[in-house]
Enzyme design. Structure first.
Site, short mmCIF file in Angstrom:
data_model
loop_
_atom_site.label_atom_id
_atom_site.label_comp_id
_atom_site.label_asym_id
_atom_site.label_seq_id
_atom_site.Cartn_x
_atom_site.Cartn_y
_atom_site.Cartn_z
N ARG A 223 40.92 10.35 -0.24
CA ARG A 223 41.21 8.99 0.18
C ARG A 223 42.48 9.00 1.03
O ARG A 223 43.38 9.82 0.82
CB ARG A 223 41.41 8.05 -1.03
CG ARG A 223 40.11 7.70 -1.74
CD ARG A 223 39.26 6.80 -0.87
NE ARG A 223 38.04 6.34 -1.52
CZ ARG A 223 36.85 6.91 -1.40
NH1 ARG A 223 36.74 8.02 -0.67
NH2 ARG A 223 35.79 6.41 -1.99
N HIS A 271 35.38 8.93 8.43
CA HIS A 271 34.90 8.78 7.05
C HIS A 271 33.41 9.13 6.94
O HIS A 271 32.60 8.35 6.48
CB HIS A 271 35.14 7.35 6.55
CG HIS A 271 35.20 7.28 5.04
ND1 HIS A 271 35.99 6.39 4.38
CD2 HIS A 271 34.55 7.99 4.08
CE1 HIS A 271 35.84 6.54 3.07
NE2 HIS A 271 34.97 7.52 2.86
#
Length: 308
Positions: A223, A271
């Protein structure tokens, strides 16, 4: 008949049809108001605050993502509703492929050779065998364990760090906060696949990243909030870090004003390291529902205290 509500912003119709095929004896709907009775389950990624509470007392919420930090925000999921994270084989395979591709590309100097080609410069670099390149993997769970073991099989000396003790064949496993610095010390490639929790938010700071070997590479598929951006940029500018490969960011999409876009030693992907594959995910979710309805415990229920 048990009812499952699909609460997704993207590709909801695809998920709806796949779930209907996988659970033909269930009512699967997009619109909660169309339910013929009480709603049993919900499927969601990042539902609006209050949307789940409006469904009434459901038996479980199934996440379409491996990370569940969005679902743990106050007011998102009622405290008495179990959250089931997605521990899907295809998702883990996607992460493994992405990490291996990045690790081997840097180990073999491929990005530097591409830069040399652009400059039309013939510039061989020292090549090393995998046994000479220490690697540390942060996270030894559903995503991290396959990565650590695959790299060990390729001959890399691999350390894996996790919150709780783990045992992985061919991997030196360390656990607990006091073992973090020994785990990362002198590593030449650091791969982060940790879940995001209060304990791991900002974990990759000046002190941790500075413990890596000079000329090391950070690969972050966990993350964005794990990384202290300013510390990373400072270590890149000093030459302590050779490069940062980043798939996740504190704000997504990454703002155009962010210095990561223009930094010559930052390599960005949007991502995409471990995308959710609907067909595989639905099979995993349906199997968990079948277990629950057979009176067996569901797998991968989130521990709200730990945050994953």
């Amino acid at each position: 008949m048990k009812t499952l509500i699909v609460m997704l912003r993207a590709n909801a119709s695809e998920w709806l049809e796949l779930l209907k095929q996988a659970l033909p004896d269930h009512e699967v709907l997009l619109d909660p108001s169309a339910a013929r009775g009480a709603i049993t389950y919900a499927l969601a990624g990042k539902p609006p605050a209050g949307a789940l509470a409006a469904l009434g007392r459901i038996e479980a919420l199934f996440s379409v993502n491996a990370g569940v930090e969005a679902l743990l925000q106050p007011g998102t999921v009622p405290d008495d509703v179990p959250i089931v994270r997605l521990a899907d084989g295809a998702l883990a395979a996607g992460m493994l492929e992405w990490v291996l591709a990045q690790t081997l590309a840097w180990h073999c100097n491929l990005f530097d050779y591409r830069a040399s080609q652009v400059e039309m410069r013939w510039a061989p670099m020292p090549e090393r065998v995998s046994s000479e390149r220490p690697v540390t993997v942060l996270g030894a769970g559903h995503l991290g364990a396959p990565v650590a073991q695959a790299l060990a099989r390729l001959g890399f000396p691999v350390r894996a760090w996790s919150r709780t003790p783990k045992e992985l064949a061919g991997v030196d496993c360390l656990a607990g906060r006091e073992a973090l610095h020994p785990a990362v010390a002198r590593a030449e490639i650091l791969i982060n696949l940790l879940p995001l929790t209060e304990e791991t938010d900002g974990l990759l700071d000046q002190q941790v990243l500075g413990a890596l070997a000079r000329g090391s590479v950070l690969i972050n598929g966990g993350r964005g909030r794990h990384v202290v951006d300013e510390a990373l940029l400072a270590l890149l500018d000093k030459g302590h870090l050779r490069a940062a490969v980043l798939d996740v960011f504190r704000e997504e999409p990454l703002p155009l004003s962010h210095p990561f876009w223009r930094h010559p030693r930052v390599f960005i992907s949007p991502h995409v390291a471990a995308p959710t594959h609907a067909a595989s995910a639905v099979a995993t979710i349906a199997a968990n529902i079948r277990r629950h309805e057979a009176g067996l415990p569901m797998s991968d229920i989130v521990d709200r205290v730990r945050g994953y």
